[in-house]
Design a protein around this motif. Sequence first.
Motif, PDB file in Angstrom:
ATOM      1  N   VAL A  17       1.932   3.534  -9.544  1.00 22.77           N
ATOM      2  CA  VAL A  17       2.831   3.772  -8.357  1.00 22.77           C
ATOM      3  C   VAL A  17       2.718   2.676  -7.460  1.00 22.77           C
ATOM      4  O   VAL A  17       3.948   2.158  -6.831  1.00 22.77           O
ATOM      5  N   LEU A  21       6.164   0.256  -6.405  1.00 25.08           N
ATOM      6  CA  LEU A  21       6.667  -0.011  -5.002  1.00 25.08           C
ATOM      7  C   LEU A  21       6.370  -1.486  -4.734  1.00 25.08           C
ATOM      8  O   LEU A  21       7.114  -1.803  -3.764  1.00 25.08           O
ATOM      9  N   GLU A  26       9.085  -1.822  -1.473  1.00 26.08           N
ATOM     10  CA  GLU A  26       9.011  -0.641  -0.509  1.00 26.08           C
ATOM     11  C   GLU A  26       7.418  -0.593  -0.135  1.00 26.08           C
ATOM     12  O   GLU A  26       7.315  -0.130   0.747  1.00 26.08           O
ATOM     13  N   ASN A  32       4.250   4.135   2.515  1.00 29.59           N
ATOM     14  CA  ASN A  32       5.329   4.657   1.439  1.00 29.59           C
ATOM     15  C   ASN A  32       5.012   6.230   1.362  1.00 29.59           C
ATOM     16  O   ASN A  32       3.829   6.671   0.950  1.00 29.59           O
ATOM     17  N   PRO A  33       5.863   7.011   1.538  1.00 27.11           N
ATOM     18  CA  PRO A  33       5.751   8.418   1.582  1.00 27.11           C
ATOM     19  C   PRO A  33       5.371   8.751   0.035  1.00 27.11           C
ATOM     20  O   PRO A  33       4.517   9.763  -0.368  1.00 27.11           O
ATOM     21  N   GLN A  34       5.944   8.123  -0.933  1.00 28.18           N
ATOM     22  CA  GLN A  34       5.570   8.351  -2.436  1.00 28.18           C
ATOM     23  C   GLN A  34       4.004   7.933  -2.703  1.00 28.18           C
ATOM     24  O   GLN A  34       3.273   8.720  -3.468  1.00 28.18           O
ATOM     25  N   MET A  35       3.638   6.904  -2.041  1.00 31.88           N
ATOM     26  CA  MET A  35       2.196   6.334  -2.223  1.00 31.88           C
ATOM     27  C   MET A  35       1.408   7.220  -1.638  1.00 31.88           C
ATOM     28  O   MET A  35       0.338   7.794  -2.268  1.00 31.88           O
ATOM     29  N   LYS A  37       1.851  10.435  -1.221  1.00 32.62           N
ATOM     30  CA  LYS A  37       1.765  11.907  -1.857  1.00 32.62           C
ATOM     31  C   LYS A  37       0.737  11.820  -3.035  1.00 32.62           C
ATOM     32  O   LYS A  37      -0.108  12.523  -3.148  1.00 32.62           O
ATOM     33  N   VAL A  38       0.658  10.409  -3.751  1.00 31.71           N
ATOM     34  CA  VAL A  38      -0.328  10.156  -4.820  1.00 31.71           C
ATOM     35  C   VAL A  38      -1.783  10.088  -4.191  1.00 31.71           C
ATOM     36  O   VAL A  38      -2.617  10.793  -4.769  1.00 31.71           O
TER      37      VAL A  38
END
Length: 193
Positions: A17, A21, A26, A32-35, A37-38
């Motif tokens: 991830v 990104l 990003e 980063n919200p995706q990072m 979350k992981v």
Amino acid sequence: MKLKEELLHLMREDEAVREALASTGELFQGYNPQMEKVHLRNAQRLKELIEENKGFPTIAQVGEEACVAALRIVLHAISWPEFMRAQEQVLTDLAKKKEVPALYVACLVDRIRFYEGLKQVYGTNSDWDENGILRITDVEDPDSLNKRRAEVGLSPLESMIITPMNVEYHPPDPAKRHQEFLEWTKKTGWRTA
């Protein structure tokens, strides 16, 4: 060995991830919200694994690579201060017994202090100053810093390469970035004022 394989899998997911990104830029625009979350999902799973294992996975139990993966998961749980703080003393004790690599525990000690706005012990965290220059943040007792660094397997501070300013890593507005960082530390519970 199920525990070892799972720890390595969690870290591979984190790295994949992060790489995706980073390739789009990003990764460098705040947390980063995706990072996040992981990181939180991995930390929650590590917490469960620690409970199932009745302790942090040590080198003797899972090998150095998987132990380091578990330590990195703790280091990446930056928006879960309670989890990171809960691991600090446990890991410090394990490092003294050479059951986990001391270098990663030193990074954890410093990361917690960095987010709390305190001076570091080992000088492992840097941040952009008001001029947009990446610098090691304040450390306790600077005169014996390199001695402390050597004790945990870190090279002397003078040997570190500071990231040059460039578009990918340099914040366009260092003051704004710093203000956003302070707001984030309050929102996540690292700081109260």
